[in-house]
Write an enzyme that holds these catalytic residues in place. Structure first.
Site, PDB file in Angstrom:
ATOM      1  N   GLU A 188      -5.140   3.107  -1.238  1.00 26.32           N
ATOM      2  CA  GLU A 188      -3.761   2.938  -0.774  1.00 26.32           C
ATOM      3  C   GLU A 188      -3.482   3.518   0.614  1.00 26.32           C
ATOM      4  O   GLU A 188      -2.648   4.430   0.768  1.00 26.32           O
ATOM      5  CB  GLU A 188      -2.792   3.523  -1.805  1.00 26.32           C
ATOM      6  CG  GLU A 188      -2.847   2.778  -3.128  1.00 26.32           C
ATOM      7  CD  GLU A 188      -1.757   3.167  -4.109  1.00 26.32           C
ATOM      8  OE1 GLU A 188      -1.124   4.224  -3.918  1.00 26.32           O
ATOM      9  OE2 GLU A 188      -1.527   2.414  -5.066  1.00 26.32           O
ATOM     10  N   GLU A 298      -5.491  -1.631  -9.089  1.00 32.30           N
ATOM     11  CA  GLU A 298      -4.564  -0.854  -9.924  1.00 32.30           C
ATOM     12  C   GLU A 298      -3.422  -1.753 -10.373  1.00 32.30           C
ATOM     13  O   GLU A 298      -2.919  -2.570  -9.603  1.00 32.30           O
ATOM     14  CB  GLU A 298      -3.988   0.349  -9.167  1.00 32.30           C
ATOM     15  CG  GLU A 298      -4.955   1.487  -8.915  1.00 32.30           C
ATOM     16  CD  GLU A 298      -4.263   2.706  -8.300  1.00 32.30           C
ATOM     17  OE1 GLU A 298      -3.034   2.845  -8.477  1.00 32.30           O
ATOM     18  OE2 GLU A 298      -4.953   3.506  -7.662  1.00 32.30           O
TER      19      GLU A 298
END
Length: 476
Positions: A188, A298
């Site tokens: 991320e 995710e």
């Protein structure tokens, strides 16, 4: 058996047979997160606080036993029983080097990671090594373990040089391991200027790709999109070949319907399903237009808990399982490889979770209730008890700051979210770190071991419906 690799839009084995990677993220283990194991703030906060409270030796005992127990033989057997074939292992760079002794590999740096990679390989389960936190922090999230809302990784070249160096160490160590599917370079990233700055995300991917492939040309690279793995729009047009062809591009496809902050209760209506699918399609659009391999690194809802949600728990979870099923239906139609977040925690999202009857949960029960009431964790927070406290700050900014100047990076953080992240989940959480550590004071070695062993598979409950749904979808 040859290495797994990318062929066009899919993964294939050494015989060219398509492989769909289906699994879960091993978060909270080598990259501890507050909501997963119950502490406030960042991992470095509680490691420092515990060492101060009970001494380095006793703190080290607890953390080492925690690592030993969080994922072991029982976990691997259970994982395999669900017909899942891949574990994404989130790791913190602090396990490999010390900030005060950079570019020097720690003794036993790979001890725990090797243990789990080998356990998984013995059951024919692939692993993906995910560098979940970087020197300086690649984002303002608690999961970057930097203690700030800015990603300072993007502002200091030395942080970036250390990142590239660390990946050369990992690549050298695992270059011959065929059960390591590949390397998820950076979890991320949140780079405000991913292209134009010389130190931007694209440049970092360029440098790291070159460094790794000079050592290890065989393993897949898993590259997250910018802004928390949601945005590829500023990636260069030559990305199909820029980092070779053995590359998968990673989205994180969390649906707002799966969280307490959802604007509407999920009923599985056609409009809601359409909204859910549109968000997913938008995230992968850039790759689909270029016929590139997409991996969902995710995703997944969070769940209600009897101790906090009372009589509403069953209804909350019924709706969350609807979200889960509807997302999986979308993924199945695309033969999408995915890694659900999360394998294990203390009861909010994990496939298995620490029992309330364990030493750890009994001792920290009241503290966890206080954390929940104060909403000091950003992930899935329900701020109903404290929202009124922070509203005056939000209103002040809305009234005094021109509206165009209220929009800051990252754009997925609203004004309200930014204020509460800084004031609640960073500031208040920081004050609570010492309180958490002081709850260990006076404990003997065996009591510390008992706390750590609370996270062992044998001491955990299984989220049966979640696991049943995952196993059913692993057939496809």
């Amino acid at each position: 058996m040859p290495y797994l690799k990318v062929s066009g839009t899919q993964f294939v084995d050494g015989n060219g047979t398509p492989v769909v990677l289906l699994g879960a993220g091993l978060g909270g283990w080598m990259m501890m997160e507050n909501f997963i194991s119950g502490f406030p703030g960042c991992e470095f906060h509680i490691r420092e606080a515990l060492a101060e409270a009970i001494g380095i030796e006793k703190a080290s005992l607890f953390f080492e036993k925690f690592l030993d127990n969080f994922f072991a033989e029982g976990d691997v057997k259970f994982f395999k029983s669900l017909d899942l074939n891949c574990v994404r292992i989130a790791v913190n760079y602090h396990h490999f080097e010390d900030d005060m002794n950079p570019r020097v590999l720690k003794k036993d740096a790979f001890k725990q990671l090797d243990r789990v990679v080998c356990l998984c390989a013995a059951k024919d389960i692939y692993t993906i090594i995910d560098l979940h936190s970087t020197p300086g922090g690649q984002s303002g999230g608690w999961h970057a373990d930097a203690g700030t809302h800015f990603g300072n990784f993007w502002k200091h070249k030395d942080f970036q040089d250390r990142f590239v160096w660390l990946w050369t160490q990992i690549a050298e160590h695992y270059k011959d391991n065929i059960w390591v599917a590949g390397y998820n370079l950076m979890n991320e990233p949140a780079d405000p200027d991913p292209v134009h700055a010389a130190s931007g995300l694209i440049d970092i991917y360029d440098r790291t790709y070159a460094a790794i492939y000079s050592i290890d040309p065989h393993h897949i690279l898993f590259l997250d999109g910018n802004t928390f793995a949601t945005d590829f729009t500023k990636f260069p047009d030559d990305s199909a070949t820029r980092w070779g062809t053995n590359v998968a591009f990673a989205i994180h496809d969390y649906s707002t319907f799966g969280f307490p902050s959802s604007p509407k209760v999920y009923e599985g209506t056609d409009d809601q399903k359409s909204t859910m699918k549109a968000a997913y399609v938008r995230k992968r659009k850039w790759m689909d237009e270029r016929k590139l391999c997409v991996w969902n690194g995710e995703w997944g809802p969070v769940y209600g808990r009897k101790e906090y949600d009372g009589e509403e728990t069953d209804d909350i979870n019924r709706r969350r399982y609807m979200v889960l099923r509807d997302q999986l239906e979308i993924y199945r139609k695309d033969s999408l490889s995915w890694s659900i977040w999360l394998y294990k925690d203390i009861g909010f999202q994990g496939m298995v979770y620490v029992s309330q009857d364990t030493a750890y949960m009994k001792h920290f029960g009241e503290f966890l209730s206080k954390k929940h009431r104060l909403a000091v964790d950003a992930w899935g927070a329900d701020d109903k008890y404290v929202k009124h406290i922070y509203e005056p700050i939000i209103n002040l900014i809305k009234e005094e700051i021109p509206e165009p100047n209220q929009k800051l990076y990252p754009p997925i953080w609203s004004l309200e979210n930014r204020v509460t992240r800084i004031s609640r989940t960073i500031l208040v959480a920081e004050f609570m770190a010492k309180e958490w550590a002081e709850m260990f004071v006076g404990m003997g070695d065996q009591e510390l071991v008992d706390f750590a062993e609370s996270f062992a598979f044998e001491k955990c409950e299984k989220r049966e419906e979640l696991n049943s749904i995952l196993k059913f979808n692993a057939k496809f």
